[in-house]
Design a protein around this motif. Structure first.
Motif, PDB file in Angstrom:
ATOM      1  N   ASP A 113       0.095  -1.017   1.564  1.00 44.61           N
ATOM      2  CA  ASP A 113       1.273  -2.221   1.577  1.00 44.61           C
ATOM      3  C   ASP A 113       1.975  -2.006   0.540  1.00 44.61           C
ATOM      4  O   ASP A 113       2.790  -2.854   0.332  1.00 44.61           O
ATOM      5  CB  ASP A 113       0.390  -3.433   1.682  1.00 44.61           C
ATOM      6  N   GLU A 135       4.680   0.157  -0.409  1.00 46.75           N
ATOM      7  CA  GLU A 135       5.797   0.957   0.339  1.00 46.75           C
ATOM      8  C   GLU A 135       6.723   1.494  -0.642  1.00 46.75           C
ATOM      9  O   GLU A 135       7.102   2.545  -0.742  1.00 46.75           O
ATOM     10  CB  GLU A 135       6.641   0.438   1.486  1.00 46.75           C
ATOM     11  N   LYS A 184       4.771   4.314  -2.458  1.00 46.50           N
ATOM     12  CA  LYS A 184       4.481   5.282  -1.380  1.00 46.50           C
ATOM     13  C   LYS A 184       5.625   6.069  -1.381  1.00 46.50           C
ATOM     14  O   LYS A 184       5.684   7.165  -1.043  1.00 46.50           O
ATOM     15  CB  LYS A 184       3.861   4.797  -0.255  1.00 46.50           C
ATOM     16  N   SER A 185       6.855   5.440  -1.526  1.00 46.36           N
ATOM     17  CA  SER A 185       8.106   6.176  -1.070  1.00 46.36           C
ATOM     18  C   SER A 185       8.408   7.280  -2.013  1.00 46.36           C
ATOM     19  O   SER A 185       9.232   8.299  -1.889  1.00 46.36           O
ATOM     20  CB  SER A 185       9.274   5.336  -1.302  1.00 46.36           C
ATOM     21  N   THR A 194       1.495  -1.230   7.919  1.00 46.49           N
ATOM     22  CA  THR A 194       1.260  -0.153   7.155  1.00 46.49           C
ATOM     23  C   THR A 194       0.871   0.899   7.972  1.00 46.49           C
ATOM     24  O   THR A 194       0.749   0.969   9.169  1.00 46.49           O
ATOM     25  CB  THR A 194       0.144  -0.711   6.161  1.00 46.49           C
TER      26      THR A 194
END
Length: 448
Positions: A49, A51, A54-55, A171
């Motif tokens: 969750d 993001e 994670k980008s 997600t």
């Protein structure tokens, strides 16, 4: 051309490759990973969750798509079917090991091996779709959970135990993990630290997220907070710790209403034993600690038992030995000097380390940048001597001839497409493939 193998495609490996090709146009880099997917803990350790973090994969992708960098997944260096350390050294002018810290620290207390007791690493690997992870029924028949540790990973697993389907569905979490967590009956998560709140390792941003979870309340014990000498006047603390205390003080001052789930933050409790019941963990016995006046804590001889059918320890990562490389068991790192591997105290020609296996599991993702830069500076300073040795023109051809079947970049892109297609079929966005067979089958669909 200087041929370099970088073992590990997480942030430290990618930053090492990036430094090499940016600083010298005469370098070719092969980034090897035992998994068919790149990005290391950015893919398999960052909470699904998150993001924004994670980008970062987009930045790492740019490195791996450079014309002088090749991604070679599925290569088990030092493992079954893969090249050993000595063989890799024969195929490249230099090898940089960026293999991270692949295991976790233990508590060393009775009952730690009971069913229902896990490392946070194992739990994270499961909901992050690591192909080595198994569905161990983490949350099956669990009403209350204890998370031992007060760092960001502890906050992550606490948050994931407390989220519902509506928050998890967007997600890339694998479908089985999503279904299990969405059906979970966990109503209480207790996150415990042996020291005080001013010494907790979580960041303020992570901490605040716990207070914003739908249907979830926060419980704090004012007496535990007041035990911390810095709690009443945090003005002398560094900014991060001061902001943490401000958040905790705000929570402690507000009234707590009825909610579907509760998160309790506990401090000054040291786990001493995991207690069994019904063939599995049933509770954790803690000793109350108190500040010792020197930044540590001392035991008080007073004990408390907290019910839990799931216990996750989050007390730090630890490096593991790689066959053929020297290893310092005390620090969990490869002995090195500015990134140069030391064998019997002497730099070993052509062997280097970067990241956690070099410095230990410290810092954040960005800390790997200066760490990789230092190692690359050492390597390029050694380059004239390294180039005197002849190596194969194409090490990948040799690896294939010797039985390795690398997943190259088109194979990884095929995995990405398969995960996007799976998400579409399930009415979600992207859903990770969670097992070796599915990943390798998807990679094989890449155009030759």
């Amino acid at each position: 051309m200087l041929r370099v193998a970088v073992v590990g495609s997480g942030p430290s490996g990618c930053y090492t490759a990036q430094n090499l090709v940016q600083r010298d146009t005469r370098v070719l880099v092969d980034v090897l990973d035992r998994l068919p997917c790149p990005y290391g803990l950015v893919r398999y350790g960052v909470a699904p969750d998150h993001e924004k973090i994670k980008s970062l994969q987009g930045n790492l992708r740019t490195v791996l798509e450079d014309d002088r960098v090749r991604f070679l997944g599925g290569i088990r260096v030092g493992g079954p079917g893969g090249p050993g350390v000595a063989r890799l050294r024969e195929l490249y002018h230099a090898v940089v090991y960026c293999v991270g810290a692949a295991t976790d620290r233990h508590l060393g207390i009775p009952g730690e091996d009971l069913p229902g007791s896990w490392s946070a690493t194992e739990f994270v690997s499961w909901y992050s779709a690591h192909p080595d992870a198994a569905d161990a029924g983490f949350v099956r028949d669990v009403r209350s959970a204890v998370v031992i540790g007060v760092g960001n990973v502890a906050v992550d697993v606490t948050r994931m135990l407390s989220r519902g389907r509506a928050e998890l569905s967007p997600t890339d979490m694998p479908q089985d993990a999503l279904a299990a967590l969405a059906a979970s009956r966990v109503s209480e998560v207790v996150m415990v630290g042996r020291r005080g709140p001013s010494q907790a390792r979580f960041t303020t941003k992570e901490l605040r997220e716990l207070g914003a979870l739908p249907g979830t309340g926060i419980d704090l014990d004012p007496a535990e907070l007041a035990m911390d000498p810095a709690y009443s006047d945090p003005s002398g603390l560094p900014g991060p710790q001061r902001r943490n205390l401000e958040v905790l003080r705000g929570w402690a001052a507000r009234e707590s209403g009825e909610t579907e789930r509760r998160i309790a933050l506990r401090f000054f409790l040291r786990p001493v034993e995991l207690l069994a019941g019904g063939g599995r963990v049933a509770a954790v016995r803690f000793e109350r600690t108190a500040p010792d006046g020197h930044g540590g804590v001392t035991g008080t001889g007073r004990f408390e038992t907290v019910e839990a059918q799931l216990v996750l320890r989050s007390v730090g990562y630890r490096g593991v030995p790689l066959a053929g490389l020297p290893f310092d068991a005390q620090s969990g790192t490869v002995p090195n000097e500015r990134g140069r591997v030391l064998r019997a105290g002497v730099p070993s020609e052509g062997e280097y380390v970067a990241g956690w296996i070099k410095r230990g599991p410290t810092g954040v993702i960005g800390t790997n940048r200066p760490c990789a830069k230092e190692t690359v500076e050492s390597l390029l300073a050694d380059a004239p001597a390294l180039l005197r040795r002849e190596v194969p023109r194409d090490p990948v051809a040799v690896l294939r001839a010797e039985g390795s079947e690398p997943v190259e970049w088109p194979g990884w892109r095929a995995i990405e497409r398969a995960e996007a297609e799976l998400g579409t079929r399930l009415g979600r966005h992207v859903v990770k493939l969670a097992d070796w067979d599915s990943l390798l089958a998807a990679a094989r669909t890449a155009a030759p």
